[in-house]
Scaffold this motif. Structure first.
Motif, PDB file in Angstrom:
ATOM      1  N   SER A 263     -12.328   6.328  -3.807  1.00  0.00           N
ATOM      2  CA  SER A 263     -11.293   6.952  -5.046  1.00  0.00           C
ATOM      3  C   SER A 263     -10.888   8.319  -4.354  1.00  0.00           C
ATOM      4  O   SER A 263      -9.563   8.440  -4.470  1.00  0.00           O
ATOM      5  CB  SER A 263     -11.941   6.990  -6.281  1.00  0.00           C
ATOM      6  N   HIS A 265     -10.496   9.199  -1.456  1.00  0.00           N
ATOM      7  CA  HIS A 265      -9.630   8.882  -0.110  1.00  0.00           C
ATOM      8  C   HIS A 265      -8.206   8.492  -0.658  1.00  0.00           C
ATOM      9  O   HIS A 265      -7.190   8.624  -0.179  1.00  0.00           O
ATOM     10  CB  HIS A 265     -10.391   7.939   0.704  1.00  0.00           C
ATOM     11  N   GLU A 266      -8.649   7.422  -1.693  1.00  0.00           N
ATOM     12  CA  GLU A 266      -7.353   6.678  -2.177  1.00  0.00           C
ATOM     13  C   GLU A 266      -6.284   7.871  -2.821  1.00  0.00           C
ATOM     14  O   GLU A 266      -5.201   7.867  -2.671  1.00  0.00           O
ATOM     15  CB  GLU A 266      -7.468   5.753  -3.247  1.00  0.00           C
ATOM     16  N   LYS A 267      -6.863   8.643  -3.435  1.00  0.00           N
ATOM     17  CA  LYS A 267      -6.094   9.942  -3.845  1.00  0.00           C
ATOM     18  C   LYS A 267      -5.411  10.609  -2.888  1.00  0.00           C
ATOM     19  O   LYS A 267      -4.186  11.157  -2.964  1.00  0.00           O
ATOM     20  CB  LYS A 267      -6.864  10.820  -4.939  1.00  0.00           C
ATOM     21  N   LEU A 269      -4.356   9.264   0.036  1.00  0.00           N
ATOM     22  CA  LEU A 269      -3.297   8.491   0.432  1.00  0.00           C
ATOM     23  C   LEU A 269      -2.178   8.543  -0.442  1.00  0.00           C
ATOM     24  O   LEU A 269      -0.835   8.491  -0.018  1.00  0.00           O
ATOM     25  CB  LEU A 269      -3.753   7.050   0.679  1.00  0.00           C
ATOM     26  N   ASN A 270      -2.496   8.484  -1.945  1.00  0.00           N
ATOM     27  CA  ASN A 270      -1.017   8.419  -2.704  1.00  0.00           C
ATOM     28  C   ASN A 270      -0.615   9.858  -2.725  1.00  0.00           C
ATOM     29  O   ASN A 270       0.676   9.540  -2.967  1.00  0.00           O
ATOM     30  CB  ASN A 270      -2.053   8.447  -4.159  1.00  0.00           C
ATOM     31  N   GLN A 271      -0.994  10.802  -2.464  1.00  0.00           N
ATOM     32  CA  GLN A 271      -0.451  12.304  -2.610  1.00  0.00           C
ATOM     33  C   GLN A 271       0.417  12.323  -1.196  1.00  0.00           C
ATOM     34  O   GLN A 271       1.379  13.248  -1.450  1.00  0.00           O
ATOM     35  CB  GLN A 271      -1.472  13.329  -2.463  1.00  0.00           C
ATOM     36  N   ASN A 273       2.688  10.069  -0.375  1.00  0.00           N
ATOM     37  CA  ASN A 273       3.768   9.641  -0.874  1.00  0.00           C
ATOM     38  C   ASN A 273       4.714   8.956   0.309  1.00  0.00           C
ATOM     39  O   ASN A 273       5.796   9.482   0.110  1.00  0.00           O
ATOM     40  CB  ASN A 273       4.531  10.731  -1.720  1.00  0.00           C
ATOM     41  N   VAL A 275       4.996   5.460   0.263  1.00  0.00           N
ATOM     42  CA  VAL A 275       5.528   4.297  -0.103  1.00  0.00           C
ATOM     43  C   VAL A 275       6.270   4.327  -1.379  1.00  0.00           C
ATOM     44  O   VAL A 275       6.140   5.116  -2.126  1.00  0.00           O
ATOM     45  CB  VAL A 275       4.249   3.219  -0.546  1.00  0.00           C
ATOM     46  N   PRO A 277       8.094   3.767  -4.818  1.00  0.00           N
ATOM     47  CA  PRO A 277       7.825   3.230  -6.125  1.00  0.00           C
ATOM     48  C   PRO A 277       8.116   1.605  -6.408  1.00  0.00           C
ATOM     49  O   PRO A 277       9.315   1.336  -5.860  1.00  0.00           O
ATOM     50  CB  PRO A 277       8.052   4.185  -7.070  1.00  0.00           C
TER      51      PRO A 277
END
Length: 301
Positions: A263, A265-267, A269-271, A273, A275, A277
């Motif tokens: 989780s 690690h995914e955070k 990746l999301n930060q 930005n 990809v 929306p």
């Protein structure tokens, strides 16, 4: 056939080479399992390859390699180097599986469950491991003398390292020693006066899971050591220092201890930005009409 005497000799040789008791137990058990699987089949490299494939059906790659490492040591002792097989190539994971990582919040829930149910010893054992980063097999070095001096000299794997005991932990340990009438020597002992075994600690921790509402699959002594490593590294960010504290010879081993969760690690990746929306089909802009060539060769909108 691999006889009981051969397995006993293997264990005796490991002790002669001054392997840790936990290592002797682990390697001997690995040879026992291989002996039962092999039965009366001749010992050949092909048989060992088949055993490797058999293990892969139910065990993770790291466990398979650990078993093969034990067998390779035995092969060397009996002069059967021809039976050695290749270990599995495992790439280090960039993150931990969520169901294997014990969180700080879950750790505290386990402590509350232990205290409320009157299990003082296991509560202190967990706090000792998690606040110092020691191995469960190193609990024998947590003595009354160590609690008084504030440090413990741990002899493990041919090395000696000094572990500091936090002041709050020292106070709790000395209070426990007074309550139990322990004036000298190791603090955590069974009713017969022997040091607690890793199996005792593991069993007692598992019994807390239902009370604490924590998944039993992530509750075992070594996970407390991992939790210590992650929290220590989060504060200091010094991998070399952490390796010294944990008693690791290789930094690569320490890196495994400080891996983040899936989780987290995914955070990250999301930060980043990177990809766009998601937008529904209704909100999507119209595609520009493409020009079409008529059969006559002229262009039309």
């Amino acid at each position: 056939m691999i006889t009981e005497e051969e397995i006993r000799n293997f264990a005796a040789r490991l002790r002669y080479e001054e392997k840790a008791p936990a290592t002797v137990e682990k390697y001997s058990a690995a040879l026992w399992r291989f002996a039962r699987w092999l039965g009366e089949t001749p010992l050949t490299k092909e048989a060992v390859i088949s055993y490797r494939e058999h293990l892969l059906k139910t065990k993770c790659a790291q466990t398979v390699n650990g078993t093969l490492g034990a067998l390779h040591l035995w092969f060397s002792q009996i002069g059967r180097e021809d039976c050695r097989v290749k270990l599995l190539r495992v790439q280090r994971q960039a993150f931990l599986k969520e169901n294997r990582e014990l969180s700080e919040e879950e750790y505290h829930r386990l402590l509350v469950a232990a205290e409320k149910s009157g299990r003082r010893r296991i509560s202190l054992i967990m706090q000792t491991i998690c606040s110092t980063g020691i191995r469960v097999s190193e609990l024998v070095y947590i003595t009354v003398e160590a609690a008084k001096s504030g440090s413990a000299d741990i002899h493990m794997k041919g090395k000696i390292r000094t572990v500091l005991l936090p002041e709050k932990l020292r106070t709790l340990l000395l209070q426990y020693a007074k309550e139990q009438g322990i004036r000298t020597g190791y603090l955590f002992r069974t009713r017969s006066g022997k040091p607690v075994h890793r199996s005792n600690v593991n069993h007692e921790m598992k019994k807390l899971c239902a009370l604490a509402g924590v998944d039993p699959s992530k509750v075992f002594p070594h996970n407390l050591r991992h939790l210590f490593a992650r929290l220590f590294y989060a504060i200091e960010k010094n991998l070399a220092h952490l390796a010294d504290v944990l008693g690791h010879s290789r930094l690569e081993t320490t890196r495994i201890y400080v891996s983040v969760s899936a989780s987290a690690h995914e955070k990250i990746l999301n930060q980043m930005n990177l990809v766009l929306p998601f937008r529904s089909a209704e909100a999507a802009p119209e595609r520009p009409r493409q020009a079409k060539r008529k059969q006559s060769g002229t262009w039309a909108d």
